[in-house]
Write a protein that holds these residues in place. Structure first.
Motif, short mmCIF file in Angstrom:
data_model
loop_
_atom_site.label_atom_id
_atom_site.label_comp_id
_atom_site.label_asym_id
_atom_site.label_seq_id
_atom_site.Cartn_x
_atom_site.Cartn_y
_atom_site.Cartn_z
N PRO A 64 0.77 -1.62 0.22
CA PRO A 64 0.18 -0.07 0.24
C PRO A 64 0.56 1.50 -0.14
CG PRO A 64 -0.50 -1.60 1.50
CD PRO A 64 0.53 -1.76 1.44
N LYS A 65 0.58 2.35 -1.04
CA LYS A 65 1.27 3.61 -0.68
C LYS A 65 0.61 4.83 0.24
CE LYS A 65 0.34 4.65 -5.24
NZ LYS A 65 0.06 5.00 -6.66
N THR A 118 10.65 -8.40 1.22
CA THR A 118 10.94 -7.01 1.85
C THR A 118 9.91 -7.08 2.84
OG1 THR A 118 12.51 -6.44 0.30
CG2 THR A 118 11.64 -5.26 2.55
N TRP A 119 8.38 -6.46 1.76
CA TRP A 119 7.48 -5.89 2.89
C TRP A 119 6.44 -7.53 3.71
CZ3 TRP A 119 5.03 -1.46 4.10
CH2 TRP A 119 4.01 -1.27 4.38
N LYS A 120 6.71 -8.44 3.21
CA LYS A 120 5.90 -9.24 4.01
C LYS A 120 7.15 -9.29 5.16
CE LYS A 120 5.61 -14.29 4.29
NZ LYS A 120 5.67 -15.38 3.86
N LYS A 121 8.24 -8.70 5.79
CA LYS A 121 8.98 -8.93 6.55
C LYS A 121 8.44 -7.44 7.94
CE LYS A 121 12.30 -12.38 4.95
NZ LYS A 121 12.74 -12.65 6.29
N VAL A 122 8.20 -6.73 7.33
CA VAL A 122 7.83 -5.29 7.50
C VAL A 122 7.08 -5.90 8.13
CG1 VAL A 122 7.08 -2.91 7.49
CG2 VAL A 122 9.28 -3.75 6.06
N MET A 123 5.98 -6.35 7.84
CA MET A 123 4.90 -6.59 8.06
C MET A 123 4.85 -7.48 9.07
SD MET A 123 1.93 -4.45 7.12
CE MET A 123 1.02 -5.12 7.89
N GLU A 124 5.56 -8.50 9.49
CA GLU A 124 5.91 -9.57 10.77
C GLU A 124 6.30 -8.63 11.64
OE1 GLU A 124 8.99 -12.05 9.42
OE2 GLU A 124 7.65 -13.43 8.21
N TRP A 125 6.74 -7.68 11.83
CA TRP A 125 6.72 -5.90 13.21
C TRP A 125 5.82 -5.68 13.44
CZ3 TRP A 125 11.66 -6.25 15.75
CH2 TRP A 125 12.82 -6.82 14.90
N ASN A 135 -4.01 -0.70 8.70
CA ASN A 135 -3.43 -1.29 7.96
C ASN A 135 -1.88 -0.05 7.86
OD1 ASN A 135 -5.74 -2.57 6.04
ND2 ASN A 135 -7.43 -1.19 7.12
N PRO A 136 -0.89 -0.22 7.94
CA PRO A 136 0.24 0.17 7.36
C PRO A 136 0.18 0.45 5.82
CG PRO A 136 0.88 -1.78 8.61
CD PRO A 136 -0.75 -2.10 8.50
N ARG A 137 1.22 1.51 5.84
CA ARG A 137 1.13 1.82 4.77
C ARG A 137 3.12 2.12 3.97
NH1 ARG A 137 -2.33 6.04 2.38
NH2 ARG A 137 -1.96 6.92 4.91
#
Length: 224
Positions: A64-65, A118-125, A135-137
Motif C-alpha cells: 500500500p502507498k 521485504t514488505w512481508k517481513k516489515v509486516m511481521e514487525w 493497515n500500515p502503508r
C-alpha cells in the motif's frame, strides 16, 4: 547521512551476482533522482542502440502507498507500481551497465519478488501494532548502498560478508512514521535456485518504541 545510492561497477550481466545487483539497483541507477526518496524519473522510451523492444507494462505490487505520491508512480493506484523492463534497462544503461535485453524480464521479476518479501517481513514487525493500526502503508524508500548500517558494520568486522545493498523504508503507521532498515545479502547457493537473497529487516533504532519492539522480538520472537 542519507544520500543517493552509487551503483556497483558493471559486471557480466549474465552472472547470478550481477542479476541480483541489477534487480536491486536498476530502479535507482540514474542521475535524475527525486531527492525525497532517491527514485528516478522513469523513461519508457527505447535506449539508443537497443537491439529489441522491451515490455513497458508495469506490475502493481501488494504494497500500500502512503500519502507521498512520487512522480514515477501511476495515478489512481492504491499500491506501489513496479518499473517496467524498459525502465530498468534505461536506468542501467545510464549508469554504465551493459544489460542484455533478454535478461530484463528476469531482472524485474527478481526485483519485484524481493520487494514483496521485504514488505512481508516489515509486516511481521507491524503485527505488534495492528490493534492500533490495521493497515500500515509504505510512505517512501531510499537506497543507501554506501551508508552501511551499524549492524552490518559490526557483522563485517566479525568476518561476515557485507551486504551488497541497503534500503531504508518509511512506513506510515496510521500517522506515525516508522523507519525500517533493510540489508540485502547474497545467500548461499541452493539446488534448483539460481539466486538466493537474504533480507535483514528491522525497525531503525531511532526511537524508544522501535528499540522496545526489537527487545520484545529478541526475547519473545515475532508474533505469529
Amino acid at each position: 547521512s542519507e544520500k543517493p545510492s552509487e551503483c556497483p561497477v558493471a559486471h557480466n550481466s549474465g552472472s547470478a551476482n550481477a542479476m541480483i545487483e541489477m534487480s536491486r539497483e536498476g530502479g535507482n541507477c540514474t542521475s535524475e533522482n527525486n531527492p525525497s526518496n532517491q527514485m528516478p524519473s522513469l523513461s519508457q522510451m527505447p535506449s539508443r542502440g537497443q537491439r529489441m523492444p522491451l515490455p513497458t507494462h508495469r506490475v502493481e505490487s501488494t504494497i500500500p502507498k502512503g500519502d507521498f505520491k512520487p512522480s514515477h508512480q501511476l495515478e489512481g493506484k492504491a499500491n506501489w507500481t513496479y518499473p517496467s523492463p524498459q525502465q530498468f534497462y534505461n536506468a542501467m544503461k545510464r549508469k554504465g551497465y551493459q544489460p542484455k535485453e533478454e535478461d530484463m524480464q528476469s531482472v524485474v521479476a527478481i526485483h519485484n519478488t524481493v520487494n514483496e518479501k521485504t514488505w512481508k517481513k516489515v509486516m511481521e514487525w507491524e503485527k505488534m501494532h495492528l490493534d492500533k493500526c490495521p493497515n500500515p502503508r509504505l510512505e517512501k524508500f531510499s537506497g543507501r548502498a554506501n551508508d552501511q548500517s551499524l549492524k552490518a558494520r559490526i557483522n563485517t568486522w566479525m568476518g561476515y560478508r557485507p551486504p551488497f545493498d541497503r534500503h531504508d523504508w518509511v512506513v506510515d503507521r496510521c500517522g506515525k512514521k516508522v523507519r525500517y532498515v533493510i540489508d540485502f545479502y547474497t545467500g548461499p547457493s541452493m539446488t534448483g535456485m539460481p539466486l538466493s537473497i537474504h533480507l535483514d529487516v528491522r525497525p531503525a533504532a531511532d526511537s524508544f518504541g522501535a528499540i522496545w519492539d526489537r527487545v520484545r522480538v529478541g526475547i519473545f520472537g515475532k508474533p505469529s
